[in-house]
Design a protein around this motif. Sequence first.
Motif, PDB file in Angstrom:
ATOM      1  N   THR A 101     -15.986 -47.299   1.476  1.00 31.73           N
ATOM      2  CA  THR A 101     -15.948 -47.244   2.935  1.00 31.73           C
ATOM      3  C   THR A 101     -17.202 -46.553   3.447  1.00 31.73           C
ATOM      4  O   THR A 101     -17.544 -45.454   3.015  1.00 31.73           O
ATOM      5  N   VAL A 102     -17.887 -47.203   4.375  1.00 31.50           N
ATOM      6  CA  VAL A 102     -19.091 -46.647   4.975  1.00 31.50           C
ATOM      7  C   VAL A 102     -18.758 -45.927   6.274  1.00 31.50           C
ATOM      8  O   VAL A 102     -19.316 -44.875   6.577  1.00 31.50           O
ATOM      9  N   CYS A 103     -17.830 -46.495   7.039  1.00 31.48           N
ATOM     10  CA  CYS A 103     -17.538 -45.936   8.353  1.00 31.48           C
ATOM     11  C   CYS A 103     -16.084 -46.213   8.712  1.00 31.48           C
ATOM     12  O   CYS A 103     -15.545 -47.284   8.405  1.00 31.48           O
ATOM     13  N   ARG A 104     -15.445 -45.230   9.352  1.00 30.84           N
ATOM     14  CA  ARG A 104     -14.094 -45.397   9.887  1.00 30.84           C
ATOM     15  C   ARG A 104     -14.146 -45.224  11.397  1.00 30.84           C
ATOM     16  O   ARG A 104     -14.758 -44.294  11.904  1.00 30.84           O
ATOM     17  N   PHE A 105     -13.500 -46.135  12.099  1.00 31.86           N
ATOM     18  CA  PHE A 105     -13.445 -46.068  13.552  1.00 31.86           C
ATOM     19  C   PHE A 105     -12.103 -45.497  13.989  1.00 31.86           C
ATOM     20  O   PHE A 105     -11.081 -45.731  13.325  1.00 31.86           O
ATOM     21  N   PRO A 106     -12.072 -44.744  15.104  1.00 38.60           N
ATOM     22  CA  PRO A 106     -10.801 -44.191  15.597  1.00 38.60           C
ATOM     23  C   PRO A 106      -9.766 -45.294  15.789  1.00 38.60           C
ATOM     24  O   PRO A 106     -10.088 -46.407  16.209  1.00 38.60           O
ATOM     25  N   LEU A 135     -14.706 -51.919  22.265  1.00 36.56           N
ATOM     26  CA  LEU A 135     -16.044 -52.247  21.794  1.00 36.56           C
ATOM     27  C   LEU A 135     -16.625 -51.026  21.092  1.00 36.56           C
ATOM     28  O   LEU A 135     -16.588 -49.908  21.641  1.00 36.56           O
ATOM     29  N   TRP A 136     -17.167 -51.233  19.888  1.00 36.05           N
ATOM     30  CA  TRP A 136     -17.696 -50.135  19.082  1.00 36.05           C
ATOM     31  C   TRP A 136     -19.160 -50.407  18.746  1.00 36.05           C
ATOM     32  O   TRP A 136     -19.573 -51.540  18.551  1.00 36.05           O
ATOM     33  N   SER A 154     -17.852 -41.878  17.035  1.00 36.25           N
ATOM     34  CA  SER A 154     -16.513 -41.295  17.110  1.00 36.25           C
ATOM     35  C   SER A 154     -15.713 -41.847  18.279  1.00 36.25           C
ATOM     36  O   SER A 154     -14.496 -41.756  18.289  1.00 36.25           O
ATOM     37  N   GLU A 155     -16.374 -42.400  19.275  1.00 42.70           N
ATOM     38  CA  GLU A 155     -15.692 -42.921  20.449  1.00 42.70           C
ATOM     39  C   GLU A 155     -16.120 -44.360  20.698  1.00 42.70           C
ATOM     40  O   GLU A 155     -17.266 -44.726  20.459  1.00 42.70           O
ATOM     41  N   PRO A 156     -15.186 -45.212  21.184  1.00 41.99           N
ATOM     42  CA  PRO A 156     -15.569 -46.595  21.493  1.00 41.99           C
ATOM     43  C   PRO A 156     -16.551 -46.660  22.654  1.00 41.99           C
ATOM     44  O   PRO A 156     -16.537 -45.812  23.550  1.00 41.99           O
ATOM     45  N   GLN A 157     -17.400 -47.672  22.622  1.00 41.23           N
ATOM     46  CA  GLN A 157     -18.357 -47.867  23.706  1.00 41.23           C
ATOM     47  C   GLN A 157     -17.645 -48.236  25.004  1.00 41.23           C
ATOM     48  O   GLN A 157     -18.064 -47.831  26.094  1.00 41.23           O
TER      49      GLN A 157
END
Length: 413
Positions: A101-106, A135-136, A154-157
Amino acid sequence: MKVKVISRSTDEFTRERGQDLQRVFHNFDPNLRTQEKAVEYQRALNAAKLDKIFARPFIGAMDGHIDAVSCMAKNPNYLKGIFSGSMDGDIRLWDIANRRTVCRFPVHQGAVKGLTASTDGRILVSCGTDCTVRLWNVPVATIMESGNMSDCSSEPQAVYMGENAYWAVDHQWSGDLFATAGAQVDIWNHNRSQPVSSFKWGTDSVISVRFNPGEPNLLATSASDRSIMLYDLRVSSPARKLIMRTKTNCISWNPMEPMNFTAANEDCNCYSYDARKLDEAKCVHKDHVSAVMDIDFSPTGREFVTGSYDRTVRIFQYNGGHSREIYHTKRMQRVFCVKFSCDASYVISGSDDTNLRLWKAKASEQLGVLLPREQRRHEYNEALKKRYKHLPEVKRIVRHRHLPKPIYKAGVP
């Protein structure tokens, strides 16, 4: 008097280095090679057997989700990256080469039902049963290579709220628009919080949506009322509607023949249609013994992969009635999503047992860099198998597959 002598240059048969191969000269006169056909047939037979011996399609599993993997999306800007969403709302970006895993989104508040990436690969769009579209910002390739997960957003766009749950999302192949499927089909722009336009035909929910790769304004959807619908964004009303006997779970356009699409159906089959003539299917692809949940075309357009509720992954030729390959493991449960890699060399599957699995598109393919002689040998063996594929013994070996007992029993008439 003339005397004929044999003269040859020493450069033709002398090796430059001791480890070089000795050059061998052959006379291909058919009068001297009376057993040529028999020798070629035996070589084709051996090539078919070697394919079975070296068939090791499973590469590895990517573990990290704590609930079933419900959807996936490819990153068009990064060959090794793939996004996955799970039923608990978790979204992850994976590095396929290192299987980490490279990145985890909230997380979403409910299940993630759809993922898609923008054309430039910088924006990820997700939707779910919590009635939101998010949107991320996708981390650039340099961050992904570094493996530093703290650099992820850390937060969606942006977060867009809807009135009903969303079941699918897809982005234009070229453009800034994306479409969501739910109670109706909504067309969104990255810079607007409200849909640009909406389409509705019937009262049932739309469960899948796919933009056409050749015509950016054309999209196909499937609904829970067994219908397949075509929409054109340039007009205000839907274009065509097709009623199937059972529900269509997913649709995929052929990237090389954009007028054709294939629908994954609940009746265990896949149906290929020409969008210009929906009167009858061009081809019916059979072999699954339970509902087909997802489908994705290879970038070459010559084959596609399907994932089914019968816990198997199958690869079909685009015009073949039966699968050329079937993948399964003892631990793999119901397959909800499948994807071809952007280089058509690998297949990624996501299943109910929380894992993503990486497979080779060709089960016996040799990984790594091939020497020129190895490449020529593989091409020669493929040509031999193709030439003698109609003979009973070669045909039997090439077609043979080991199937799980439930699937074998279900497929026996």
